[in-house]
Design a protein around this motif. Structure first.
Motif, PDB file in Angstrom:
ATOM      1  N   SER A 216     -85.419  -5.987  -4.515  1.00 22.06           N
ATOM      2  CA  SER A 216     -86.595  -6.574  -5.169  1.00 22.06           C
ATOM      3  C   SER A 216     -86.857  -5.777  -6.439  1.00 22.06           C
ATOM      4  O   SER A 216     -86.884  -4.543  -6.412  1.00 22.06           O
ATOM      5  CB  SER A 216     -87.814  -6.508  -4.238  1.00 22.06           C
ATOM      6  OG  SER A 216     -87.573  -7.239  -3.052  1.00 22.06           O
ATOM      7  N   ARG A 217     -87.028  -6.484  -7.548  1.00 21.14           N
ATOM      8  CA  ARG A 217     -87.175  -5.824  -8.849  1.00 21.14           C
ATOM      9  C   ARG A 217     -88.618  -5.896  -9.332  1.00 21.14           C
ATOM     10  O   ARG A 217     -89.247  -6.962  -9.290  1.00 21.14           O
ATOM     11  CB  ARG A 217     -86.250  -6.467  -9.882  1.00 21.14           C
ATOM     12  CG  ARG A 217     -84.778  -6.267  -9.573  1.00 21.14           C
ATOM     13  CD  ARG A 217     -83.879  -6.897 -10.625  1.00 21.14           C
ATOM     14  NE  ARG A 217     -82.476  -6.710 -10.319  1.00 21.14           N
ATOM     15  CZ  ARG A 217     -81.752  -5.657 -10.678  1.00 21.14           C
ATOM     16  NH1 ARG A 217     -82.326  -4.692 -11.393  1.00 21.14           N
ATOM     17  NH2 ARG A 217     -80.475  -5.563 -10.353  1.00 21.14           N
ATOM     18  N   VAL A 218     -89.089  -4.759  -9.814  1.00 18.09           N
ATOM     19  CA  VAL A 218     -90.463  -4.644 -10.310  1.00 18.09           C
ATOM     20  C   VAL A 218     -90.470  -3.799 -11.584  1.00 18.09           C
ATOM     21  O   VAL A 218     -89.754  -2.793 -11.668  1.00 18.09           O
ATOM     22  CB  VAL A 218     -91.382  -3.970  -9.262  1.00 18.09           C
ATOM     23  CG1 VAL A 218     -92.821  -3.878  -9.771  1.00 18.09           C
ATOM     24  CG2 VAL A 218     -91.330  -4.723  -7.944  1.00 18.09           C
ATOM     25  N   SER A 219     -91.256  -4.223 -12.563  1.00 15.10           N
ATOM     26  CA  SER A 219     -91.459  -3.426 -13.765  1.00 15.10           C
ATOM     27  C   SER A 219     -92.864  -2.842 -13.718  1.00 15.10           C
ATOM     28  O   SER A 219     -93.835  -3.577 -13.524  1.00 15.10           O
ATOM     29  CB  SER A 219     -91.318  -4.292 -15.024  1.00 15.10           C
ATOM     30  OG  SER A 219     -90.051  -4.914 -15.065  1.00 15.10           O
ATOM     31  N   LEU A 220     -92.961  -1.528 -13.873  1.00 16.30           N
ATOM     32  CA  LEU A 220     -94.255  -0.859 -13.904  1.00 16.30           C
ATOM     33  C   LEU A 220     -94.494  -0.322 -15.308  1.00 16.30           C
ATOM     34  O   LEU A 220     -93.701   0.474 -15.818  1.00 16.30           O
ATOM     35  CB  LEU A 220     -94.309   0.297 -12.892  1.00 16.30           C
ATOM     36  CG  LEU A 220     -94.178  -0.066 -11.413  1.00 16.30           C
ATOM     37  CD1 LEU A 220     -94.311   1.181 -10.543  1.00 16.30           C
ATOM     38  CD2 LEU A 220     -95.231  -1.095 -11.007  1.00 16.30           C
ATOM     39  N   SER A 221     -95.572  -0.778 -15.917  1.00 20.68           N
ATOM     40  CA  SER A 221     -95.877  -0.357 -17.285  1.00 20.68           C
ATOM     41  C   SER A 221     -97.351  -0.024 -17.411  1.00 20.68           C
ATOM     42  O   SER A 221     -98.123  -0.142 -16.453  1.00 20.68           O
ATOM     43  CB  SER A 221     -95.516  -1.473 -18.268  1.00 20.68           C
ATOM     44  OG  SER A 221     -96.446  -2.547 -18.155  1.00 20.68           O
TER      45      SER A 221
ATOM     46  N   MET B 117     -95.048   2.680 -21.898  1.00 26.14           N
ATOM     47  CA  MET B 117     -93.766   3.043 -21.294  1.00 26.14           C
ATOM     48  C   MET B 117     -93.563   2.243 -20.003  1.00 26.14           C
ATOM     49  O   MET B 117     -94.498   2.106 -19.218  1.00 26.14           O
ATOM     50  CB  MET B 117     -93.747   4.537 -20.991  1.00 26.14           C
ATOM     51  CG  MET B 117     -92.401   5.061 -20.568  1.00 26.14           C
ATOM     52  SD  MET B 117     -91.146   5.040 -21.876  1.00 26.14           S
ATOM     53  CE  MET B 117     -91.774   6.338 -22.953  1.00 26.14           C
ATOM     54  N   THR B 118     -92.369   1.723 -19.821  1.00 23.46           N
ATOM     55  CA  THR B 118     -92.067   0.888 -18.657  1.00 23.46           C
ATOM     56  C   THR B 118     -90.968   1.518 -17.816  1.00 23.46           C
ATOM     57  O   THR B 118     -89.955   1.969 -18.342  1.00 23.46           O
ATOM     58  CB  THR B 118     -91.617  -0.519 -19.093  1.00 23.46           C
ATOM     59  OG1 THR B 118     -92.681  -1.148 -19.830  1.00 23.46           O
ATOM     60  CG2 THR B 118     -91.268  -1.380 -17.891  1.00 23.46           C
ATOM     61  N   ASN B 119     -91.185   1.540 -16.517  1.00 22.82           N
ATOM     62  CA  ASN B 119     -90.156   1.945 -15.562  1.00 22.82           C
ATOM     63  C   ASN B 119     -89.666   0.710 -14.824  1.00 22.82           C
ATOM     64  O   ASN B 119     -90.473  -0.017 -14.239  1.00 22.82           O
ATOM     65  CB  ASN B 119     -90.687   2.956 -14.546  1.00 22.82           C
ATOM     66  CG  ASN B 119     -90.902   4.336 -15.131  1.00 22.82           C
ATOM     67  OD1 ASN B 119     -91.978   4.631 -15.646  1.00 22.82           O
ATOM     68  ND2 ASN B 119     -89.887   5.182 -15.039  1.00 22.82           N
ATOM     69  N   GLU B 120     -88.369   0.482 -14.880  1.00 26.01           N
ATOM     70  CA  GLU B 120     -87.767  -0.615 -14.134  1.00 26.01           C
ATOM     71  C   GLU B 120     -87.376  -0.094 -12.751  1.00 26.01           C
ATOM     72  O   GLU B 120     -86.589   0.850 -12.631  1.00 26.01           O
ATOM     73  CB  GLU B 120     -86.542  -1.149 -14.859  1.00 26.01           C
ATOM     74  CG  GLU B 120     -86.820  -1.680 -16.265  1.00 26.01           C
ATOM     75  CD  GLU B 120     -87.694  -2.922 -16.263  1.00 26.01           C
ATOM     76  OE1 GLU B 120     -87.707  -3.636 -15.227  1.00 26.01           O
ATOM     77  OE2 GLU B 120     -88.344  -3.194 -17.282  1.00 26.01           O
ATOM     78  N   LEU B 121     -87.925  -0.708 -11.712  1.00 26.10           N
ATOM     79  CA  LEU B 121     -87.663  -0.285 -10.346  1.00 26.10           C
ATOM     80  C   LEU B 121     -86.898  -1.358  -9.590  1.00 26.10           C
ATOM     81  O   LEU B 121     -87.151  -2.552  -9.768  1.00 26.10           O
ATOM     82  CB  LEU B 121     -88.971  -0.027  -9.585  1.00 26.10           C
ATOM     83  CG  LEU B 121     -90.042   0.874 -10.202  1.00 26.10           C
ATOM     84  CD1 LEU B 121     -91.215   1.006  -9.240  1.00 26.10           C
ATOM     85  CD2 LEU B 121     -89.473   2.234 -10.534  1.00 26.10           C
ATOM     86  N   VAL B 122     -85.989  -0.915  -8.733  1.00 22.19           N
ATOM     87  CA  VAL B 122     -85.360  -1.806  -7.764  1.00 22.19           C
ATOM     88  C   VAL B 122     -85.666  -1.234  -6.385  1.00 22.19           C
ATOM     89  O   VAL B 122     -85.308  -0.087  -6.091  1.00 22.19           O
ATOM     90  CB  VAL B 122     -83.842  -1.928  -7.956  1.00 22.19           C
ATOM     91  CG1 VAL B 122     -83.266  -2.925  -6.957  1.00 22.19           C
ATOM     92  CG2 VAL B 122     -83.511  -2.345  -9.378  1.00 22.19           C
ATOM     93  N   LEU B 123     -86.358  -2.004  -5.578  1.00 22.19           N
ATOM     94  CA  LEU B 123     -86.673  -1.599  -4.213  1.00 22.19           C
ATOM     95  C   LEU B 123     -85.596  -2.171  -3.296  1.00 22.19           C
ATOM     96  O   LEU B 123     -85.465  -3.392  -3.168  1.00 22.19           O
ATOM     97  CB  LEU B 123     -88.054  -2.107  -3.801  1.00 22.19           C
ATOM     98  CG  LEU B 123     -89.219  -1.717  -4.716  1.00 22.19           C
ATOM     99  CD1 LEU B 123     -90.515  -2.318  -4.206  1.00 22.19           C
ATOM    100  CD2 LEU B 123     -89.343  -0.215  -4.826  1.00 22.19           C
ATOM    101  N   VAL B 124     -84.839  -1.298  -2.681  1.00 26.31           N
ATOM    102  CA  VAL B 124     -83.703  -1.699  -1.850  1.00 26.31           C
ATOM    103  C   VAL B 124     -84.026  -1.417  -0.389  1.00 26.31           C
ATOM    104  O   VAL B 124     -84.398  -0.292  -0.034  1.00 26.31           O
ATOM    105  CB  VAL B 124     -82.432  -0.918  -2.260  1.00 26.31           C
ATOM    106  CG1 VAL B 124     -81.313  -1.127  -1.243  1.00 26.31           C
ATOM    107  CG2 VAL B 124     -81.992  -1.334  -3.653  1.00 26.31           C
ATOM    108  N   ARG B 125     -83.888  -2.433   0.441  1.00 25.92           N
ATOM    109  CA  ARG B 125     -83.933  -2.166   1.881  1.00 25.92           C
ATOM    110  C   ARG B 125     -82.541  -1.737   2.315  1.00 25.92           C
ATOM    111  O   ARG B 125     -81.540  -2.314   1.874  1.00 25.92           O
ATOM    112  CB  ARG B 125     -84.352  -3.407   2.673  1.00 25.92           C
ATOM    113  CG  ARG B 125     -84.470  -3.081   4.172  1.00 25.92           C
ATOM    114  CD  ARG B 125     -84.827  -4.284   5.020  1.00 25.92           C
ATOM    115  NE  ARG B 125     -84.824  -3.899   6.442  1.00 25.92           N
ATOM    116  CZ  ARG B 125     -84.926  -4.755   7.448  1.00 25.92           C
ATOM    117  NH1 ARG B 125     -85.063  -6.052   7.206  1.00 25.92           N
ATOM    118  NH2 ARG B 125     -84.902  -4.320   8.691  1.00 25.92           N
TER     119      ARG B 125
END
Length: 199
Positions: A179-184, A1-9
């Motif tokens: 900044s975009r990160v995929s956590l799987s 399972m993958t969570n797509e994250l966007v880290l926003v300042r």
């Protein structure tokens, strides 16, 4: 399972170029910051299922509100992604801080130094990464936008990039950046860093 994250300042706020706001100066977004927040909301174009997790600080809340309004998404305030605790440094101007040897040490040896409140970058990494793990377990596969602060984002990215804390100057995290990160299950994949929406 993958969570797509966007880290926003958070977007640009009042006095951020002259003063260390920290947790004690709850400055609102500047006029340009309000425009930046709207531009980010349009660039992100979040889905209605997007979970928006936000720091308690006013500047982050205002930024997140613009994003949430775009998609009517769920907004969750979390102290785990709060600003670094700068203790009595908060509220001081950068010109005042320049005369403080402890402030200089913090900026020269970020991997070793602590703020007056005792918080270290390793502490920030631990609280943010632990919170993200719990979020991904609670909301598997759900896209998330985290609206937070530069040091919080930088600490997480350095960990995922397997870079030492001392390398923090190599990562620019601008106001109103994404900044975009995929956590799987296979680990993290950093897709992009410090992107900004055109105004």
């Amino acid at each position: 399972m993958t969570n797509e994250l966007v880290l926003v300042r958070h977007a640009t706020c009042a006095r951020m170029d002259e003063m260390l706001l920290g947790r004690t100066v709850d400055a609102p977004l500047a006029e340009i910051g309000l425009r930046e927040a709207e531009a980010m909301a349009h660039a992100l174009d979040p889905h209605h299922e997007t979970l928006i997790v936000v720091s308690p600080r006013r500047r982050a809340q205002q930024t997140a509100s613009a994003i949430a309004a775009r998609c009517q998404g769920e907004l969750l305030t979390s102290a785990a992604i709060d600003e670094l605790d700068f203790g009595h440094w908060s509220g001081q101007t950068f010109s005042e801080l320049a005369h403080d040897p402890a402030w200089r040490r913090w900026n020269e040896q970020r991997n070793l130094a602590a703020t007056p409140a005792g918080e270290r970058i390793s502490d920030v990494q631990a609280r943010v990464l632990d919170h993200l793990q719990r979020l991904c377990q609670a909301f598997p596969g759900r896209p998330m936008v985290l609206v937070t602060h530069a040091e919080v984002i930088r600490a997480a990215l350095l960990h995922w990039l397997q870079a030492p804390v001392a390398a923090y100057r190599r990562l620019a995290i601008s106001p109103a950046s994404m900044s975009r990160v995929s956590l799987s299950d296979w680990g993290p994949c950093v897709d992009s860093i410090n992107l900004r929406a055109p105004l």
